[in-house]
Design an enzyme around this catalytic site. Structure first.
Site, short mmCIF file in Angstrom:
data_model
loop_
_atom_site.label_atom_id
_atom_site.label_comp_id
_atom_site.label_asym_id
_atom_site.label_seq_id
_atom_site.Cartn_x
_atom_site.Cartn_y
_atom_site.Cartn_z
N TYR A 1 -15.17 -1.91 21.46
CA TYR A 1 -16.60 -1.75 21.74
C TYR A 1 -16.86 -0.38 22.38
O TYR A 1 -16.12 0.58 22.17
CB TYR A 1 -17.11 -2.90 22.62
CG TYR A 1 -16.84 -4.25 22.00
CD1 TYR A 1 -17.36 -4.56 20.75
CD2 TYR A 1 -16.07 -5.20 22.64
CE1 TYR A 1 -17.12 -5.79 20.16
CE2 TYR A 1 -15.83 -6.43 22.06
CZ TYR A 1 -16.35 -6.72 20.82
OH TYR A 1 -16.10 -7.92 20.24
N VAL B 1 -15.50 -11.05 20.53
CA VAL B 1 -16.24 -11.74 21.58
C VAL B 1 -15.75 -13.18 21.82
O VAL B 1 -16.21 -13.84 22.74
CB VAL B 1 -17.77 -11.75 21.36
CG1 VAL B 1 -18.35 -10.36 21.45
CG2 VAL B 1 -18.15 -12.44 20.06
N SER C 1 -14.69 -10.41 16.03
CA SER C 1 -14.61 -9.05 15.49
C SER C 1 -13.20 -8.60 15.12
O SER C 1 -13.04 -7.59 14.44
CB SER C 1 -15.18 -8.06 16.48
OG SER C 1 -16.56 -7.93 16.27
N LYS D 1 -12.52 -7.90 11.60
CA LYS D 1 -12.99 -6.66 10.96
C LYS D 1 -11.83 -5.78 10.52
O LYS D 1 -11.96 -4.98 9.60
CB LYS D 1 -13.93 -5.89 11.92
CG LYS D 1 -15.26 -6.63 12.13
CD LYS D 1 -16.12 -6.03 13.24
CE LYS D 1 -17.42 -6.85 13.37
NZ LYS D 1 -18.20 -6.58 14.57
N TYR E 1 -19.88 -12.49 6.32
CA TYR E 1 -19.59 -11.91 7.64
C TYR E 1 -19.37 -13.01 8.69
O TYR E 1 -18.42 -12.97 9.47
CB TYR E 1 -20.73 -10.97 8.05
CG TYR E 1 -20.59 -10.45 9.46
CD1 TYR E 1 -19.64 -9.46 9.75
CD2 TYR E 1 -21.37 -10.94 10.50
CE1 TYR E 1 -19.49 -8.99 11.05
CE2 TYR E 1 -21.23 -10.47 11.79
CZ TYR E 1 -20.29 -9.51 12.06
OH TYR E 1 -20.13 -9.05 13.33
N1 GLU Z 1 -19.72 -12.58 15.18
C1 GLU Z 1 -19.96 -11.69 16.28
C2 GLU Z 1 -21.27 -10.95 16.10
O1 GLU Z 1 -21.55 -10.52 15.05
C3 GLU Z 1 -18.82 -10.76 16.35
C4 GLU Z 1 -18.97 -9.83 17.46
C5 GLU Z 1 -17.67 -9.41 18.03
O2 GLU Z 1 -16.70 -10.16 18.13
O3 GLU Z 1 -17.65 -8.25 18.43
O4 GLU Z 1 -22.03 -10.78 17.00
#
Ligand code: GLU
Length: 305
Positions: free
Chosen positions: A241, A259, A64, A67, A189
């Protein structure tokens, strides 16, 4: 100036008992294979120095954290029009929750939950002729590392098991808030999530957010200063989060976690700091990484507050 090297080495010792506690993100099977005792940390300062400890040079899955880079590309392409399609409020829900989307008609709360990142991915796909190459080039320039790349095995592993993200993307599409085909959005993504970066890459790669949106070593304007300010605000409120409030309380800096166990934080006008330890706490943030960043702001006296 604090003795960053001594502080990083001391933090590494202090978090040692925590390594291995928590769980790895086994819903992406490939991530579950990473040894959970790993720990690395790096600080990059605006005057060009980099300090590191432990496994700071080892690459891991950015997940993430990517992002932030796709948000950067989207803001550069469409500016504030982005906010017609994604909000700027903390969700108060898990990062991959479907519930809120139904109630809020397919408008994701913010760009850092998965639903929001899928919309941002859609915007990037519409705005750039070769989105993958553009993203890769952007991240390489930011981290000053031409060898940085993606990990196709991680992307494939997530593609095979990404039922929840597929559900989110289809759901958003049903509200008309995705324009490209769902499979194309998901592929991009999963590609962005699979970027393989080290703590050193991430610390360097976030310095532009500590420098008003400009690259500190060559002055290249990455984003307008007010856009960089707003990304930092979003990281503070939504970057870790459903624990962003607690993280702000304990650590006190804008940060984005993934994650894969990475977390990157920014102290405006000073530095960026990245930490990696694969085992996660109940909210999905690196358990030892969160503790390490709290120790970092305590020991250096640095914080945005
Ligand atoms: N690729 C992970 C998902 O979509 C990223 C989640 C993350 O790192 O928060 O679940």
């Amino acid at each position: 100036m604090p003795d960053y090297q001594a502080i990083l080495d001391a933090i590494r010792e202090e978090v040692r008992p925590l390594l291995g506690q928590g769980h790895v993100a086994d819903y992406i099977p490939r991530l579950a294979e990473v040894p959970r005792e790993k720990f690395g940390m790096a600080v990059a300062t605006l005057d060009g120095r980099v300090y590191r400890t432990g496994d700071a040079g080892e690459v891991f899955s950015a997940q993430s954290i990517s992002k932030v880079y796709t948000l950067t590309l989207a803001l550069r392409a469409v500016g504030d029009r982005l906010w017609q399609r994604v909000g700027r409020e903390p969700s108060g829900n898990a990062f991959n929750s479907l519930v809120q989307l139904e109630l809020e008609n397919g408008l994701p709360r913010n760009p850092f939950i998965n639903a929001g990142a899928l919309v941002v991915a859609d915007v990037v796909l519409e705005a750039y002729a070769d989105p993958r190459a553009t993203l890769l080039a952007e991240v390489r320039r930011r981290a000053d590392n031409p060898g940085l790349g993606d990990d196709a095995a991680v992307a494939a592993s997530e593609r095979q098991n990404g039922f929840r993200n597929a559900a989110l993307a289809n759901f958003i599409r049903s509200f008309g808030n995705l324009r490209r085909p769902v499979d194309e959005v998901l592929d991009f993504y999963f590609f962005q999530c699979s970027l393989a970066m080290s703590c050193v890459d991430l610390a360097r790669g976030f310095l532009f957010l500590a420098h008003g949106g400009a690259c500190p070593w060559d002055g290249e304007r990455v984003l307008e200063a007010d856009q960089a300010k707003r990304i930092n605000a979003l990281m503070l409120t939504c970057g870790t989060y459903d624990a962003a409030g607690d993280f702000a309380y304990h650590v006190g800096m804008p940060a984005k976690s993934g994650v894969g166990g990475g977390i990157v934080g920014v102290i405006p006008n000073q530095l960026a700091v990245a930490v990696w330890s694969p085992a996660l706490n109940a909210k999905g943030n690196s358990l030892a990484g969160s503790a390490a960043l709290e120790l970092f702001t305590a020991k250096t006296g640095l914080s945005i507050f």
